[in-house]
Scaffold this motif. Structure first.
Motif, mmCIF file in Angstrom:
data_model
loop_
_atom_site.group_PDB
_atom_site.id
_atom_site.type_symbol
_atom_site.label_atom_id
_atom_site.label_comp_id
_atom_site.label_asym_id
_atom_site.label_seq_id
_atom_site.Cartn_x
_atom_site.Cartn_y
_atom_site.Cartn_z
ATOM 1 N N LEU A 49 0.807 -1.221 0.000
ATOM 2 C CA LEU A 49 0.000 0.000 0.000
ATOM 3 C C LEU A 49 0.841 1.273 0.000
ATOM 4 C CD1 LEU A 49 -2.908 -0.794 2.480
ATOM 5 C CD2 LEU A 49 -2.885 -0.976 -0.003
ATOM 6 N N HIS A 50 1.820 1.319 0.889
ATOM 7 C CA HIS A 50 2.546 2.575 1.088
ATOM 8 C C HIS A 50 3.885 2.625 0.380
ATOM 9 C CE1 HIS A 50 -0.358 2.835 4.301
ATOM 10 N NE2 HIS A 50 0.146 1.762 4.856
ATOM 11 N N TRP A 95 9.437 -0.551 3.952
ATOM 12 C CA TRP A 95 9.617 0.780 3.378
ATOM 13 C C TRP A 95 10.857 0.943 2.507
ATOM 14 C CZ3 TRP A 95 5.466 3.844 4.571
ATOM 15 C CH2 TRP A 95 4.690 3.450 5.675
ATOM 16 N N LEU A 422 -4.569 -4.921 6.626
ATOM 17 C CA LEU A 422 -4.831 -3.750 5.788
ATOM 18 C C LEU A 422 -3.968 -2.537 6.151
ATOM 19 C CD1 LEU A 422 -6.592 -2.812 3.426
ATOM 20 C CD2 LEU A 422 -8.373 -2.195 5.051
ATOM 21 N N ASP A 423 -3.232 -2.611 7.236
ATOM 22 C CA ASP A 423 -2.321 -1.502 7.532
ATOM 23 C C ASP A 423 -1.143 -1.463 6.569
ATOM 24 O OD1 ASP A 423 -3.274 0.074 9.790
ATOM 25 O OD2 ASP A 423 -3.314 -1.850 10.823
ATOM 26 N N TYR A 424 -0.848 -2.597 5.924
ATOM 27 C CA TYR A 424 0.281 -2.633 5.002
ATOM 28 C C TYR A 424 -0.034 -3.346 3.682
ATOM 29 C CZ TYR A 424 3.300 -1.367 8.958
ATOM 30 O OH TYR A 424 3.882 -0.729 10.011
ATOM 31 N N ARG A 431 -8.070 -4.853 8.795
ATOM 32 C CA ARG A 431 -6.858 -4.745 9.611
ATOM 33 C C ARG A 431 -6.741 -5.915 10.593
ATOM 34 N NH1 ARG A 431 -7.585 1.098 11.945
ATOM 35 N NH2 ARG A 431 -9.766 0.461 11.717
ATOM 36 N N ILE A 433 -3.556 -6.019 12.799
ATOM 37 C CA ILE A 433 -2.698 -5.567 13.899
ATOM 38 C C ILE A 433 -3.497 -4.861 14.997
ATOM 39 C CG2 ILE A 433 -0.788 -4.026 14.494
ATOM 40 C CD1 ILE A 433 0.376 -4.671 11.664
ATOM 41 N N PRO A 434 -4.393 -3.929 14.662
ATOM 42 C CA PRO A 434 -5.131 -3.269 15.750
ATOM 43 C C PRO A 434 -6.008 -4.241 16.545
ATOM 44 C CG PRO A 434 -5.278 -1.988 13.730
ATOM 45 C CD PRO A 434 -4.678 -3.310 13.363
ATOM 46 N N LYS A 437 -3.658 -5.976 18.884
ATOM 47 C CA LYS A 437 -3.250 -5.057 19.963
ATOM 48 C C LYS A 437 -4.383 -4.883 20.976
ATOM 49 C CE LYS A 437 -0.879 -1.345 18.786
ATOM 50 N NZ LYS A 437 -0.395 -0.175 18.004
ATOM 51 N N ILE B 83 -6.160 4.398 4.419
ATOM 52 C CA ILE B 83 -4.910 3.923 5.027
ATOM 53 C C ILE B 83 -3.748 4.141 4.067
ATOM 54 C CG2 ILE B 83 -3.686 1.848 5.793
ATOM 55 C CD1 ILE B 83 -6.344 0.862 6.978
ATOM 56 N N GLY B 87 -1.132 6.130 6.024
ATOM 57 C CA GLY B 87 -0.091 5.278 6.596
ATOM 58 C C GLY B 87 -0.732 4.268 7.514
ATOM 59 N N PRO B 88 0.064 3.344 8.053
ATOM 60 C CA PRO B 88 -0.501 2.304 8.913
ATOM 61 C C PRO B 88 -1.138 2.902 10.167
ATOM 62 C CG PRO B 88 1.916 2.188 8.878
ATOM 63 C CD PRO B 88 1.513 3.186 7.853
ATOM 64 N N THR B 89 -2.333 2.417 10.511
ATOM 65 C CA THR B 89 -3.045 3.008 11.648
ATOM 66 C C THR B 89 -2.376 2.686 12.977
ATOM 67 O OG1 THR B 89 -4.520 1.089 11.865
ATOM 68 C CG2 THR B 89 -5.251 2.876 10.425
ATOM 69 N N ASN B 90 -1.542 1.643 12.993
ATOM 70 C CA ASN B 90 -0.864 1.302 14.245
ATOM 71 C C ASN B 90 0.434 2.072 14.423
ATOM 72 O OD1 ASN B 90 0.269 -0.293 12.059
ATOM 73 N ND2 ASN B 90 1.505 -1.302 13.622
ATOM 74 N N ARG B 91 0.852 2.799 13.414
ATOM 75 C CA ARG B 91 2.119 3.534 13.495
ATOM 76 C C ARG B 91 1.930 4.946 12.937
ATOM 77 N NH1 ARG B 91 7.121 0.739 14.022
ATOM 78 N NH2 ARG B 91 7.940 2.869 13.980
ATOM 79 N N LEU B 94 4.612 6.753 10.886
ATOM 80 C CA LEU B 94 5.056 6.264 9.576
ATOM 81 C C LEU B 94 4.064 6.632 8.477
ATOM 82 C CD1 LEU B 94 6.197 2.636 10.554
ATOM 83 C CD2 LEU B 94 7.652 4.638 10.215
ATOM 84 N N GLY B 95 4.578 6.722 7.272
ATOM 85 C CA GLY B 95 3.713 7.003 6.131
ATOM 86 C C GLY B 95 3.484 8.494 5.956
#
Lengths: 562, 115
Positions: A49-50, A95, A422-424, A431, A433-434, A437, B83, B87-91, B94-95
């Motif tokens: 994505l990024h 990255w 979905l964060d990456y 998502r 990871i959330p 967490k 997103i 950028g990543p919602t957990n970080r 970043l982004g």
């Protein structure tokens, strides 16, 4: 540890040089993106994505300290100061810039690492039990077999364009910590009735959108026939695997459609043909090569140590946090006076599997000083110091604590597998990871976590199942439902030798309702378990999913959902 | 009755660095979403993208559905594109969200935790 010979070294360096030229030609415009994309994928480079993402192979999850330091250096110099350890025992950088990737691959080659075959429809990095060579229940170290398979499968011209990707895992122990029954080929080291060591061969397992438990195609295969038999399986798959439909192209579909007996007959015929009529001798490894590989994985020179240590005992008595960490994060070692240390990459508040540059450096230092220069990456996204003298535990714990790596939650509810989601990930639908967490935060009370006991929560952010949700005691699958994240919950999955797929409990939940749902499942378990020794999974196997289903979907809600 | 076409912009990733870009109104690729060309006419956007391809090398060109805020700033509709934009919602470090010059004003400054 296996060390490259001159051939390996030259081969990997040449690949880097070739890729450097390909990058230059892409940047100059001499190569189009359509031409370049398969070339970068062959070097483990995706576009997410990024940014670009680089997946680095860690064969059978084994690293030495120099390699771990180099991974840390790469994270610091060319990425964002961290790396992500994956469920296939690899590391991913999220990255990197395209222009830097040839230099990164060069830096990897300097420490005998690469990203070859970490993508594409080829035989991927071979994985193994992360306690290899250390576990007490082990028949034989699985890594020589895994290394042999790695050498055979690397750049194998016949298997460079399979119908789909192909994953092999090897275990040498009774307890399957390598999830072999969820791989295209699973290899289990076994003894036959005559006491000889050989391989049980499992085929056709896999997770993804069509989860299938692998089946035994050979109960006992003599060791020298490992490559020939795998070659036979791959040949049958390569010939008959479906290429018309990506979603039906894995070997598991072929085995199901053909039927095991028919598939086995074809493999055995090919195997006999390979051995007896055509290229057989080349598939029986040279004993000198096998000897060299086995020597590379010979056990380190363990000290003769008593199984107890006075200073350690004193620390255990006086430091409850240390005692808790020892109780939770250590596994019995085959050698007296030694232990296996699992380093949790699941501290509360962090993404499962992420490690910072500083943390990787600390682990490298500890491995060099206290663990015969070895680190392992587990498929559960933790790091392992496999060969630790018990007397060194206080020093190791103190160093880990200073680096934020002393979380005592291995095999507990906070030890969650989660894919990047979905964060990456460009494929993800929700998502992960959330959610991981939030669950870890909710169950952060370590006393409560220990009361719950062994619990494997596994989360995937899409149907591709990188987070192994199908085999989680509690599995969570994130989907997109009308533009909103929605999470389905499965129960009763088991990733071990008794591999079992979880059963879906009912309609999915919104993100904010997942933690309350998990809490209700946990409360249900605590209310019905027979005693503390009945783990969550055992309880589910005894009572079935209905009590848990009732807890999540009370009759009134069930009626409405229907 | 056919649905009315929804406003879209064109996004891609920079070839060299991989980061997210938007097709600007001037027909050049930009990191600024505020300056992105928005249209309900896909062909019009494609023509603009073809012109922009000469100015900067990009990959993974795609149309992204947006809504327009009061000030006219386009905002992606799907969580995936939100997103991808931030950028990543957990970080949050970043982004694009880590670069104040790329952040939007108003409601978007609240982050993506509850999108």
């Amino acid at each position: 540890m296996y060390s490259y010979d001159e051939f390996d070294r030259t081969y990997v360096k040449d690949r880097v040089a070739t890729f450097r030229d390909q990058v230059a030609r892409r940047i100059s415009g001499a190569l189009t993106e359509d031409e370049f994309k398969p070339l970068r994928l062959q070097n483990g480079i995706y576009l997410q994505l990024h940014a670009y993402m680089l997946r680095v192979a860690i064969p059978y999850g084994t690293l030495n300290s120099a390699q771990m330091r180099q991974l840390a250096m790469i994270a610091e110099r060319w990425d964002k100061g961290y790396g992500h350890f994956t469920t296939r025992q690899n590391i991913q950088y999220n990255w990197p810039k395209l222009v830097d990737l040839p230099d990164i691959l060069d830096a990897l080659a300097d420490v005998e690492m690469h990203a070859i075959q970490t993508s594409g429809n080829c035989i991927r990095n071979v994985t193994a039990d992360h306690f290899a060579g250390a576990a007490k229940d082990e028949i034989e170290d699985p890594r020589p077999a895994a290394e042999l398979l790695r050498q055979w499968s690397t750049d194998h011209p016949e298997f460079a364009f399979l119908p789909r990707k192909f994953k092999i895992a090897v275990t040498g122990a009774e307890e399957d910590r390598a999830v072999t029954r969820a791989h295209d080929i699973g290899i289990q080291i076994v003894n036959n009735e005559a006491g000889e060591i050989g391989y049980k061969v499992i085929v056709g397992g896999g997770l993804g959108r069509t989860p299938v438990v692998g089946v035994t195609i050979r109960d006992f295969l003599p060791k020298e026939h490992l490559l020939a038999y795998c070659e036979a399986i791959l040949r049958v798959y390569n010939l008959h695997g479906r290429r018309d439909n990506k979603y039906k192209a894995r070997i598991k579909i072929l085995v199901m459609e053909e039927g095991l007996d028919s598939f086995r007959a074809q493999v055995e015929e090919e195997f006999a043909d390979l051995l007896e009529r055509h290229h057989g001798p080349s598939l029986i490894p040279d004993p000198a090569v096998v000897e060299r590989i086995e020597q590379a994985f010979a056990p380190p020179a363990f000290e003769t140590l008593p199984d107890t240590d006075d200073a350690l005992d004193a620390r255990l008595t006086n430091d409850p946090a240390f005692a808790e960490w020892c109780q939770v994060n250590l596994t019995e070692h085959r050698e007296p006076g030694h232990t296996i240390v699992s380093i949790s990459l699941k501290p509360v508040g962090e993404a499962p599997g992420d490690a910072s540059t500083a943390q990787m450096q600390v682990v490298a230092d500890l491995a060099e000083r206290y663990s015969h220069d070895e680190v392992r990456v587990s498929h559960e996204q933790n790091l392992i110091l496999p060969h630790v003298a018990k007397r060194d535990l206080p020093a190791i714990y103190d160093a880990l604590k200073g680096a934020g790596l002393a979380t005592a939650n291995i095999n507990l509810i906070g030890d969650i597998i989660a894919c990047p989601g979905l964060d990456y990930c460009a494929l993800a639908t929700a998502r992960s990871i959330p959610i991981a967490k939030d669950i870890a935060q909710h169950f952060a009370d370590s006393a409560y976590a220990r009361t719950i006991g062994e619990m494997k929560i596994k989360i995937s952010g899409c149907i591709n199942s990188c987070g192994h949700h199908h085999v989680g005691h509690i599995g969570i699958l994130g989907l997109d439902k009308g533009g909103k994240e929605n999470y389905q919950i499965t129960l009763g999955g088991d990733h071990t030798q008794d591999l079992q797929l979880g059963q879906r409990l009912g309609p999915g939940f919104d993100a904010e309702d997942v933690v309350p749902a998990i809490e209700r499942l946990v409360e249900t378990y605590l209310g019905l378990r027979q005693d503390k020794d009945e783990t969550f999974l055992k309880a589910v196997k005894r009572v079935g999913i209905q009590p848990f289903k009732d807890a999540l979907y009370p009759p009134k809600e069930s009626a409405r959902a229907a | 009755m056919p649905k009315a076409p929804k406003p879209q912009l064109v996004s891609a990733n920079d070839l060299l660095e991989g980061h997210v870009l938007y097709l600007g109104r001037e027909g050049v690729w930009t990191t600024s979403r505020q300056q992105a060309a928005v249209s309900t006419d896909k062909d019009e956007l494609d023509a603009l993208a073809a012109k922009a391809s000469a100015t900067r090398q990009v990959v993974d060109v795609a149309h992204v559905e947006v809504t327009l805020e009061d000030g006219g700033t386009p905002r992606p509709v799907t969580l995936r594109e939100v997103i991808r934009d931030r950028g990543p919602t957990n970080r949050p470090d970043l982004g694009r969200q880590a670069d104040p010059t790329l952040l939007q004003t108003g409601s978007e400054a609240e982050g993506t935790a509850h999108v």
